[in-house]
Design an enzyme around this catalytic site. Structure first.
Site, short mmCIF file in Angstrom:
data_model
loop_
_atom_site.label_atom_id
_atom_site.label_comp_id
_atom_site.label_asym_id
_atom_site.label_seq_id
_atom_site.Cartn_x
_atom_site.Cartn_y
_atom_site.Cartn_z
N SER A 28 -43.73 89.82 -127.04
CA SER A 28 -42.29 89.99 -127.16
C SER A 28 -41.92 90.92 -128.32
CB SER A 28 -41.62 88.62 -127.34
OG SER A 28 -42.19 87.93 -128.43
N THR A 29 -42.72 90.95 -129.37
CA THR A 29 -42.43 91.86 -130.49
C THR A 29 -42.73 93.30 -130.05
OG1 THR A 29 -43.25 90.07 -131.90
CG2 THR A 29 -42.73 92.14 -132.98
N ASP A 79 -49.25 96.57 -132.49
CA ASP A 79 -49.37 95.31 -131.75
C ASP A 79 -48.86 94.15 -132.61
OD1 ASP A 79 -49.98 93.46 -129.80
OD2 ASP A 79 -52.16 93.75 -129.87
N ASP A 82 -50.33 86.40 -133.56
CA ASP A 82 -49.93 84.99 -133.59
C ASP A 82 -50.02 84.42 -135.01
OD1 ASP A 82 -49.50 84.66 -130.70
OD2 ASP A 82 -51.62 85.19 -130.63
N GLY A 95 -50.87 85.85 -125.73
CA GLY A 95 -50.46 86.41 -124.44
C GLY A 95 -51.64 86.73 -123.55
N GLU A 101 -56.64 94.38 -126.24
CA GLU A 101 -56.04 94.64 -127.55
C GLU A 101 -57.13 94.98 -128.57
OE1 GLU A 101 -52.10 91.77 -127.15
OE2 GLU A 101 -53.89 90.94 -128.05
N LYS A 119 -45.20 84.11 -138.66
CA LYS A 119 -46.62 84.35 -138.35
C LYS A 119 -47.48 84.43 -139.61
CE LYS A 119 -45.54 85.01 -133.97
NZ LYS A 119 -45.61 86.29 -133.29
C1 5RP Z 1 -50.93 88.89 -126.94
C2 5RP Z 1 -50.85 88.84 -128.42
C3 5RP Z 1 -49.49 88.96 -129.04
O1 5RP Z 1 -49.50 90.03 -129.94
C4 5RP Z 1 -49.17 87.68 -129.78
O2 5RP Z 1 -49.28 86.60 -128.89
C5 5RP Z 1 -47.77 87.72 -130.41
O3 5RP Z 1 -46.82 87.70 -129.40
P1 5RP Z 1 -45.26 87.75 -129.70
O4 5RP Z 1 -44.96 89.10 -130.26
O5 5RP Z 1 -44.62 87.51 -128.35
O6 5RP Z 1 -44.92 86.65 -130.68
O7 5RP Z 1 -51.82 88.74 -129.12
O8 5RP Z 1 -52.23 88.66 -126.48
#
Ligand code: 5RP
Length: 215
Positions: A28-29, A79, A82, A95, A101, A119
């Site tokens: 989402s970010t 990127d 978490d 995700g 990644e 985070k």
């Molecule tokens: C996906 C990831 C994402 O970068 C991680 O889950 C963070 O997601 P969000 O930006 O939605 O909080 O590693 O595999």
């Protein structure tokens, strides 16, 4: 937190330069970053995407998605994460896109990680550590994880990665030496990749806020 995510995603545009191939993560970010990148789509060479989800969003904006094999080293990867510790080491894979990644992070000269303040942690492990596994090795890898780490692996049922694999989320870890744990778990047969980004941490972390904080 979505406002903080938007601010972090937009700030990452400061690292994008004309004619660049831009590596793009997932989540989402990153969605905010992709939306901001669309404003520059005619000035970049294209994007390398870490997931089908991000590919769809990029193409929806008319941004060309390139094959990493045709790009060689890429200048920039953006990127989310978490969790992020003070050494810019990360847990990723919430995700389920961790393998691609990790590949793009490795190929990138600069890895810019975009997060909201929730985070940030002192020690990685509160967020369950994702591990992508070949399906036939799920139980084997689970048993090895218990023996090696004492953590509790939980199968993320119903999730199939873009590579056709499954994900185990390892609960109950307190990761004092992320590089050593990453190396240890990487050696278990059936492990495709570990959601610890410690051997190759982020180079820059942008924490969304007003103003965004750069670490
Ligand atoms: C996906 C990831 C994402 O970068 C991680 O889950 C963070 O997601 P969000 O930006 O939605 O909080 O590693 O595999």
């Amino acid at each position: 937190m979505s406002e903080a995510k938007r601010l972090a995603g937009e700030k990452a545009m400061d690292w994008v330069e004309d004619d660049m191939v831009v590596g793009v993560g997932t989540g989402s970010t990153v969605a905010h970053f992709i939306d901001a990148l669309a404003g520059m789509k005619d000035r970049i060479a294209g994007a390398v995407s870490s997931s089908e989800q991000s590919t769809q969003r990029l193409r929806g904006h008319g941004i060309e998605v390139l094959d990493l094999n045709a790009c060689g080293p890429i200048p920039l990867y953006v990127d989310g994460a978490d969790e992020c510790d003070p050494g810019r080491r990360l847990i990723k894979g919430g995700g389920a896109a961790l393998t691609r990644e990790k590949i793009i992070a490795e190929a990138a000269r600069t890895f810019v990680c975009i997060i909201d303040p929730s985070k940030e942690v002192e020690v990685l492990g509160r967020f369950p550590l994702p591990i992508e596994v070949v399906p036939m090795a799920r139980s084997l890898v689970g048993r090895e994880i218990v023996a090696l780490t004492g953590g509790q692996p939980v199968w993320r049922q119903g999730t199939v990665t873009d590579n056709g694999n499954w994900v185990l989320d390892v609960h109950g870890l307190s990761i004092s030496d992320p590089v050593a744990l990453e190396q240890l778990l990487n050696q278990v047969p059936g492990v495709v990749s570990v959601g610890l980004f410690a051997r190759r941490p982020a180079d820059v972390v942008i924490v969304g806020g007003t103003p965004p904080r750069i670490r």
